[in-house]
Design an enzyme around this catalytic site. Structure first.
Site, PDB file in Angstrom:
ATOM      1  N   THR A  20       0.925  -1.118   0.060  1.00  0.00           N
ATOM      2  CA  THR A  20       0.179   0.040  -0.020  1.00  0.00           C
ATOM      3  C   THR A  20       0.968   1.348   0.031  1.00  0.00           C
ATOM      4  OG1 THR A  20      -0.454  -0.149   2.471  1.00  0.00           O
ATOM      5  CG2 THR A  20      -2.102  -1.029   1.097  1.00  0.00           C
TER       6      THR A  20
ATOM      7  N   LYS B  98       3.883  -6.855   4.160  1.00  0.00           N
ATOM      8  CA  LYS B  98       3.730  -5.434   3.743  1.00  0.00           C
ATOM      9  C   LYS B  98       3.297  -4.776   4.944  1.00  0.00           C
ATOM     10  CE  LYS B  98       0.472  -3.422   3.418  1.00  0.00           C
ATOM     11  NZ  LYS B  98      -0.553  -2.631   3.985  1.00  0.00           N
TER      12      LYS B  98
ATOM     13  N   THR C 284      -2.136  -1.482   8.984  1.00  0.00           N
ATOM     14  CA  THR C 284      -2.466  -2.390   7.798  1.00  0.00           C
ATOM     15  C   THR C 284      -1.026  -3.166   7.486  1.00  0.00           C
ATOM     16  OG1 THR C 284      -4.104  -1.036   7.179  1.00  0.00           O
ATOM     17  CG2 THR C 284      -3.416  -2.357   5.641  1.00  0.00           C
TER      18      THR C 284
ATOM     19  N   GLU D 201       6.033   4.647   7.560  1.00  0.00           N
ATOM     20  CA  GLU D 201       5.725   6.058   7.207  1.00  0.00           C
ATOM     21  C   GLU D 201       6.672   7.171   7.407  1.00  0.00           C
ATOM     22  OE1 GLU D 201       1.143   4.796   5.776  1.00  0.00           O
ATOM     23  OE2 GLU D 201       1.680   5.934   7.508  1.00  0.00           O
TER      24      GLU D 201
ATOM     25  N   ASN E 161      -0.281  10.497   5.822  1.00  0.00           N
ATOM     26  CA  ASN E 161      -1.354   9.926   6.476  1.00  0.00           C
ATOM     27  C   ASN E 161      -2.375  11.243   6.209  1.00  0.00           C
ATOM     28  OD1 ASN E 161      -1.392   7.426   7.682  1.00  0.00           O
ATOM     29  ND2 ASN E 161       0.770   8.592   8.299  1.00  0.00           N
TER      30      ASN E 161
END
Length: 409
Positions: A160, A186, A197, A280, A404
């Protein structure tokens, strides 16, 4: 942005296992976003899933289907994974879509629908684009292969916000035979797995009985994926699957079991750490070691309290040796009868804290030099016992906020 140099390995063949990937256009046209994994007859599959109460529809269905397989004394035959849409927070419609996906793949592959396990990752709260997803299944089946390219494409097809694919592999010698363990994962944000996730799929050609496979997965997850955190958020879709095709050497007990357990731990830990390295907005890879605790849980509580502190994480991003933030986080961890005079805190090779305050030999220059590194170790000794735990985390950067804030735009 990611920390450190990592390359997706050349994955050896896992005899009996095949993977196929398609571009279904679930969210973004022209990218791989649908993966099918084929498990041979006689194979075994174990699963660990999120404990989030709002677990996604595919998690619910995968649990149901694994239970049905166990009742029949059989293993699951297919996994189907889509990215771009989590199918979470979608109620009865989401359950119906997850089951319909399984039914269609089962029809195409000529197996029972309960032999198919669904997985999804992506945006929460939006319905699956079923027409596009189902239309992509024949292409994924047609692409089924067991070679290195199939593993690499599958690793890409589950991403993602990740910036790179994540894979690990090890081949073990067990007496006169060898077994291989391959894995892909992932995960980049919404990372604080609590499976017991992020998605991970690990496969081996070893022959392992179901009850032992279940136990090996639980043990490995507990000290790998359950020991990482990017942002303290446990996803609705977390899942980790361990597949044993049964085409290779038997693993049951003794030295073979111990060697396999070590190899599985290596693969799972490499994958878990790869998730943190690709967190991230991450610019730092941080290892938190807590020692001399009364229990492993106490050590984990202290480590996660520090790892989840926004003040600690922003100091890491700024390379600011603000050791008081680490001290404060340790002090508010849920530890009973805490004697702070017995605690020591080290930043790399630099002693920060001892006897309840700043270490006499500490200098800001030495602390700043360690904080400037990409990879940092923080060691905390509680002086209370003999148990320990290790947690891996990242810093908190401007890019994390931007990623985000813009996620759905």
């Amino acid at each position: 942005m990611a920390v450190g140099e990592t390359r997706f390995p050349v994955m050896p063949v896992i005899e009996g296992l095949r993977l196929g990937t398609a571009m279904a256009g679930i969210k973004t046209p022209g990218r791989r976003d649908l993966v099918v994994v084929e498990v041979p007859e006689g194979g075994r599959v174990a699963g660990a899933f999120t404990r989030n109460a709002f677990c996604a529809a595919p998690v619910t269905v995968a649990r149901e289907h694994l239970a049905a397989c166990a009742t029949r004394g059989e293993g699951a035959r297919y996994l189907v994974i889509n990215t771009g849409n989590a199918n979470a927070g979608t109620g009865e419609t989401g359950l119906r879509d997850a089951r319909a996906t399984c039914a269609e793949l089962a029809r195409l592959a000529e197996v029972e629908a309960a032999s198919v396990l669904p997985f999804s990752t992506g945006v929460i709260g939006e319905p699956l684009p079923m027409e596009r997803l189902l239309a992509g299944l024949p292409g994924a089946l047609q692409a089924l292969d067991d070679g290195p390219a199939a593993w690499s494409e599958a690793g890409e097809g589950i991403l993602t916000t990740d910036t790179r694919t994540k894979g690990a592999s090890v081949t073990l010698t067990l007496g006169e035979a060898t077994v291989t363990i391959n894995g892909i994962a992932k995960g980049s944000g919404m990372i604080r797995p609590d499976m017991a996730t992020m998605l991970a799929f690990v496969a081996t050609d070893a022959a392992i009985e179901q009850s032992l496979l279940d136990r090996l997965l639980r043990e490995a997850v507990e000290r790998s994926f359950n020991c990482i955190t990017v942002d303290s958020d446990t996803s609705t879709n977390d899942a980790c699957l361990l597949i044993a095709t049964g085409r290779g050497a038997s693993v049951a007990d003794g030295e073979a079991l111990e060697r396999f357990r070590e190899g599985l731990a290596q693969v799972m830990t490499e994958l878990a750490q790869a998730v943190i390295r690709d967190g991230e907005g991450a610019t730092k890879f941080v290892t938190l070691r807590v020692e001399q605790a009364r229990s492993r849980q106490e050590a984990l509580d202290v480590a996660f309290t520090v790892a989840h502190s926004p003040l600690v994480k922003t100091a890491l991003y700024a390379s600011d040796a603000n050791w008081g933030r680490i001290l404060a986080a340790v002090g508010r961890a849920p530890v009973e009868a805490f004697d702070v005079d017995r605690v020591t805190i080290d930043l790399g090779e630099v002693r920060l804290v001892e006897h309840g305050g700043r270490a006499p030999g500490y200098t800001e220059e030495a602390g700043s030099a360690v904080m400037a590194r990409e990879e940092i170790e923080i060691r905390i000794a509680l002086g209370r016992g003999e148990q320990e735990a290790t947690v891996w985390t990242s810093d908190l950067s401007h890019d994390y906020v931007s990623i985000n804030a813009d996620y759905r735009s």
